[in-house]
Design a protein around this motif. Structure first.
Motif, short mmCIF file in Angstrom:
data_model
loop_
_atom_site.label_atom_id
_atom_site.label_comp_id
_atom_site.label_asym_id
_atom_site.label_seq_id
_atom_site.Cartn_x
_atom_site.Cartn_y
_atom_site.Cartn_z
N THR A 1 1.24 -1.38 0.13
CA THR A 1 -0.12 -0.39 0.32
C THR A 1 1.26 1.15 -0.12
OG1 THR A 1 0.10 0.13 2.37
CG2 THR A 1 -1.70 -1.49 1.46
N PRO A 2 0.24 2.28 -0.29
CA PRO A 2 0.92 3.85 -0.58
C PRO A 2 1.69 3.99 0.92
CG PRO A 2 -0.43 4.21 -1.42
CD PRO A 2 -1.03 2.31 -1.05
N ALA A 3 0.66 3.47 2.37
CA ALA A 3 1.20 4.28 4.25
C ALA A 3 2.43 2.73 3.84
CB ALA A 3 0.42 2.87 4.45
N GLN A 4 2.22 1.54 3.76
CA GLN A 4 3.59 0.46 3.94
C GLN A 4 4.94 0.72 3.02
OE1 GLN A 4 1.69 -2.94 2.42
NE2 GLN A 4 1.69 -4.07 4.33
N ALA A 5 4.32 1.83 1.14
CA ALA A 5 5.99 1.84 0.54
C ALA A 5 6.51 3.40 1.36
CB ALA A 5 5.60 2.36 -0.47
N ARG A 6 5.54 4.08 1.84
CA ARG A 6 6.15 5.21 2.41
C ARG A 6 6.95 4.92 4.49
NH1 ARG A 6 1.46 7.27 2.28
NH2 ARG A 6 0.96 7.81 0.29
N LEU A 7 6.53 3.93 4.24
CA LEU A 7 7.14 3.54 5.85
C LEU A 7 8.36 3.08 5.98
CD1 LEU A 7 7.00 2.93 9.11
CD2 LEU A 7 6.12 1.28 8.14
N SER A 8 8.51 2.28 4.46
CA SER A 8 9.42 1.07 4.19
C SER A 8 11.30 1.53 3.59
CB SER A 8 8.78 -0.30 3.40
OG SER A 8 8.09 0.71 2.13
N GLN A 9 10.48 3.21 2.86
CA GLN A 9 11.38 4.06 1.94
C GLN A 9 12.35 4.10 3.96
OE1 GLN A 9 9.43 6.37 0.15
NE2 GLN A 9 9.26 7.92 1.76
N GLY B 1 1.44 -6.22 7.74
CA GLY B 1 2.16 -6.51 6.18
C GLY B 1 2.11 -7.16 5.87
N LEU B 2 4.09 -6.06 5.78
CA LEU B 2 5.01 -6.32 5.05
C LEU B 2 5.90 -7.42 5.47
CD1 LEU B 2 6.67 -2.22 4.93
CD2 LEU B 2 5.68 -3.44 3.39
N GLU B 3 5.47 -8.06 6.50
CA GLU B 3 6.51 -8.87 6.71
C GLU B 3 5.51 -10.30 6.29
OE1 GLU B 3 8.17 -10.68 11.28
OE2 GLU B 3 5.25 -9.33 11.27
N ALA B 4 4.16 -10.42 6.50
CA ALA B 4 3.39 -11.18 6.39
C ALA B 4 3.40 -11.38 4.55
CB ALA B 4 1.39 -10.68 6.13
N GLN B 5 3.80 -10.82 3.53
CA GLN B 5 4.61 -11.32 2.19
C GLN B 5 5.97 -11.08 2.38
OE1 GLN B 5 3.36 -7.44 -0.81
NE2 GLN B 5 2.26 -6.93 1.02
N GLY B 6 6.65 -10.97 3.33
CA GLY B 6 7.89 -11.77 3.15
C GLY B 6 8.69 -10.05 2.71
N ILE B 7 8.08 -9.68 2.74
CA ILE B 7 9.30 -8.07 2.56
C ILE B 7 10.41 -7.67 3.68
CG2 ILE B 7 9.19 -5.42 1.76
CD1 ILE B 7 6.22 -6.20 0.92
N ASP C 1 11.03 3.84 15.75
CA ASP C 1 12.00 5.01 15.22
C ASP C 1 11.46 5.41 13.50
OD1 ASP C 1 13.70 5.41 16.75
OD2 ASP C 1 15.09 4.39 15.58
N LEU C 2 11.06 4.42 13.00
CA LEU C 2 10.32 4.15 11.80
C LEU C 2 8.75 4.98 11.97
CD1 LEU C 2 10.73 0.30 10.54
CD2 LEU C 2 11.27 2.77 9.73
N ALA C 3 8.05 4.76 13.19
CA ALA C 3 7.00 5.36 13.11
C ALA C 3 7.01 7.19 13.56
CB ALA C 3 6.20 4.72 14.89
N HIS C 4 8.06 6.84 14.32
CA HIS C 4 8.40 8.20 14.96
C HIS C 4 8.69 9.49 12.85
CE1 HIS C 4 9.51 11.94 16.49
NE2 HIS C 4 10.42 11.71 16.20
N GLN C 5 9.63 8.60 12.41
CA GLN C 5 10.04 8.99 11.20
C GLN C 5 9.06 9.29 9.87
OE1 GLN C 5 13.84 7.33 9.53
NE2 GLN C 5 15.03 7.44 11.56
N ALA C 6 7.83 8.28 10.29
CA ALA C 6 6.53 8.29 9.19
C ALA C 6 5.76 9.39 9.35
CB ALA C 6 6.09 6.89 8.88
#
Length: 133
Positions: free
Chosen positions: A24-32, A61-67, A43-48
């Motif tokens: 999702t766009p939210a997952q992409a923004r967090l993962s970057q 959600g990212l973990e469930a996809q193996g990312i 830290d991820l929560a704070h930065q995002a």
């Protein structure tokens, strides 16, 4: 600036989905924001700029996809790091390729001088307005 950012964001997410990564766009923004050696959830929560609970749902959600995977933090045995799996590294590389493609297209429209000036201006604004610096 927002319209341009969202256009790039949508292109990245579409390319990810075309490559088989259902983000999702939210997952992409967090993962970057995941550091090369991993990042703590707080830290991820704070930065995002999302709550820890929201970040946890996005990571799940990212973990469930193996990312991504959660691994022990070598600096603190009680903490966990979120880091990319090999599949996740492939997704991140693809996202960076798309960002590069979009930036080249923008430079074709703006020219190299204006592109350089825009990049410098946005970098300066980011340094002035970044609440996390």
């Amino acid at each position: 600036m927002f319209v341009s950012y969202r256009a790039m964001d949508e292109r990245v997410v579409r390319a990810m989905r075309d490559a088989g990564f259902q983000v999702t766009p939210a997952q992409a923004r967090l993962s970057q924001r995941i550091a090369d050696d991993g990042s703590r959830l707080t830290d991820l929560a704070h930065q995002a700029q999302v709550t820890k609970q929201t970040a946890s749902v996005l990571v799940a959600g990212l973990e469930a996809q193996g990312i991504v995977e959660r691994v022990p933090d070598p600096a603190d045995g009680r903490a966990r790091l979120i880091r990319f799996t090999p599949r996740g590294k492939a997704a991140a590389r693809r996202a960076l390729e798309v960002v590069g493609e979009v930036e080249r297209e923008w430079e074709e429209h703006l020219g190299p001088e204006l592109t350089a000036s825009l990049r410098a201006a946005l970098t300066t604004l980011g340094q002035v307005t970044d609440p996390y610096r």
